[in-house]
Scaffold this active site. Sequence first.
Site, PDB file in Angstrom:
ATOM      1  N   LYS A   1       0.871  -1.176   0.000  1.00 43.11           N
ATOM      2  CA  LYS A   1       0.000   0.000   0.000  1.00 43.11           C
ATOM      3  C   LYS A   1       0.903   1.220   0.000  1.00 43.11           C
ATOM      4  O   LYS A   1       2.050   1.155   0.478  1.00 43.11           O
ATOM      5  CB  LYS A   1      -0.862   0.007   1.274  1.00 43.11           C
ATOM      6  CG  LYS A   1      -2.109   0.825   1.141  1.00 43.11           C
ATOM      7  CD  LYS A   1      -3.232   0.022   0.512  1.00 43.11           C
ATOM      8  CE  LYS A   1      -4.527   0.784   0.434  1.00 43.11           C
ATOM      9  NZ  LYS A   1      -5.638  -0.042  -0.087  1.00 43.11           N
TER      10      LYS A   1
ATOM     11  N   GLY B   1     -23.362   3.624   3.735  1.00 38.55           N
ATOM     12  CA  GLY B   1     -22.468   4.207   2.726  1.00 38.55           C
ATOM     13  C   GLY B   1     -23.054   3.937   1.358  1.00 38.55           C
ATOM     14  O   GLY B   1     -23.243   2.779   0.975  1.00 38.55           O
TER      15      GLY B   1
ATOM     16  N   GLY C   1     -21.834   4.957  -1.760  1.00 35.73           N
ATOM     17  CA  GLY C   1     -20.871   5.381  -2.774  1.00 35.73           C
ATOM     18  C   GLY C   1     -20.718   4.270  -3.808  1.00 35.73           C
ATOM     19  O   GLY C   1     -21.663   3.512  -4.058  1.00 35.73           O
ATOM     20  N   ASN C   2     -19.523   4.148  -4.359  1.00 35.46           N
ATOM     21  CA  ASN C   2     -19.294   3.144  -5.418  1.00 35.46           C
ATOM     22  C   ASN C   2     -19.691   1.745  -4.974  1.00 35.46           C
ATOM     23  O   ASN C   2     -20.390   1.030  -5.673  1.00 35.46           O
ATOM     24  CB  ASN C   2     -17.801   3.128  -5.812  1.00 35.46           C
ATOM     25  CG  ASN C   2     -17.410   4.384  -6.532  1.00 35.46           C
ATOM     26  OD1 ASN C   2     -18.134   4.854  -7.402  1.00 35.46           O
ATOM     27  ND2 ASN C   2     -16.283   4.966  -6.157  1.00 35.46           N
ATOM     28  N   VAL C   3     -19.238   1.350  -3.790  1.00 40.35           N
ATOM     29  CA  VAL C   3     -19.484  -0.013  -3.325  1.00 40.35           C
ATOM     30  C   VAL C   3     -20.958  -0.187  -2.924  1.00 40.35           C
ATOM     31  O   VAL C   3     -21.621  -1.139  -3.328  1.00 40.35           O
ATOM     32  CB  VAL C   3     -18.552  -0.363  -2.136  1.00 40.35           C
ATOM     33  CG1 VAL C   3     -18.864  -1.745  -1.591  1.00 40.35           C
ATOM     34  CG2 VAL C   3     -17.093  -0.283  -2.569  1.00 40.35           C
ATOM     35  N   GLY C   4     -21.481   0.754  -2.132  1.00 43.84           N
ATOM     36  CA  GLY C   4     -22.851   0.645  -1.632  1.00 43.84           C
ATOM     37  C   GLY C   4     -23.879   0.598  -2.748  1.00 43.84           C
ATOM     38  O   GLY C   4     -24.785  -0.247  -2.737  1.00 43.84           O
TER      39      GLY C   4
END
Length: 368
Positions: free
Chosen positions: A79, A177, A179-182
């Site tokens: 990372k 959430g 966003g993209n994932v939710g």
Amino acid sequence: MSTNLMDDYADEFGPEKIVHIYEPKSKLQAIVVIDNIALGPALGGCRMAPNVTTREVFRLARAMTLKNALSGLPHGGAKSAILADSKTAHKEILIRQFAQSIKQLTDYIPGPDMGTDETCMAYIFDEIGRAAGLPKVLGGIPLDELGMTGYGLAVAADTASKILNISLENARVIIQGFGNVGKATAEFLVERGAKIIAVNDSKGAVYDPKGIDISALIKSIKGPNRVQGSKLGENISNEKMLEIESDIFIPAACPDVFTESNQHLLKTKLVLEGANIPITHDAAKQMHERGIMIIPDVIANAGGVICAATEYQGMPETQAFERIKVTIGPNTQEVLRLVQEGKLFPHDAALRMAKERLDKAMALRAHM
Ligand code: NAD
């Protein structure tokens, strides 16, 4: 806790390299942690945020080591973090300088993360010829547009619901959430007949026990609009949403949402961890003792990295969907088997599965 990171964390797997970068002309400050490369060059996101610590980068790198091993990818874990505001006017300069600074760290393949996107990866690729999560024009697979992580969560839901006898048809699902994932998770679960009864974002939640119209909600939150502006349910506070009874709860926002002090609020049967580390270790143990099954993040949200690795190997998006299905389904089944048969706690079961593969790969490495 010691001030020396190695004293606290160094173990049989890593970290192999911790690199601190400072480039005086651009004022670039960055941290790279390459945790383990036994399975191949380390793949992991490059985050851009002002206050990331070396410890945090290490914890995220270790999570990638485990996730990549569990996903059967030919990649170790790493990372990185560029310590700057992601809205800086000098973003391209910093990203390009970062790329030059990691040119010799050939064991590290960066991907997008918080504060970076496919354009940033294109700059890195342009500088040093290696990055994952590229724009489509450079051979990238648009993972957020296709909802790859959400697809993986739905695959985990398919497998876990069968084993735990929770029918997805009309299952009451809460997603933290949006966003993209939710959003993608909601869409894939609606396709399976589930009812999304509550969702939220950082500003508040909407709740409808009959099920929220997810495509209307996605249309209504274009631009700066928040879920509470949609009028697609009752507006309630984020705290209140955590207390609503559900069959499946999906944290898909940020780390450490549930701790020992608030885990008792959650009334659900199954948690699929969409975000990374959304439940602290002790809180997860307490939930497990209360009979809540958790599919850990390193298994449930691996869709994104499987997609990135598929792209890096030059394979098409159809292959990415297939790989997510044949990886996350069996991993979910195996973790549940270990939990149910061995009385192991889910995160320890996932760790055991990852370590088995890593141990085999580590045994093949030379002693230098
Ligand atoms: P995103 O920025 O697109 O969406 C995050 C959502 O969470 C937003 O709706 C935001 O308003 C909301 N949010 C933030 N803080 C909140 C809070 N305290 N309470 C309620 N809602 C809150 O991010 P994303 O790409 O959807 O990622 C979500 C999480 O999943 C992150 O933890 C990320 O690290 C993890 N993750 C993402 C991917 C991926 O493919 N994008 C893959 C694996 C893990």
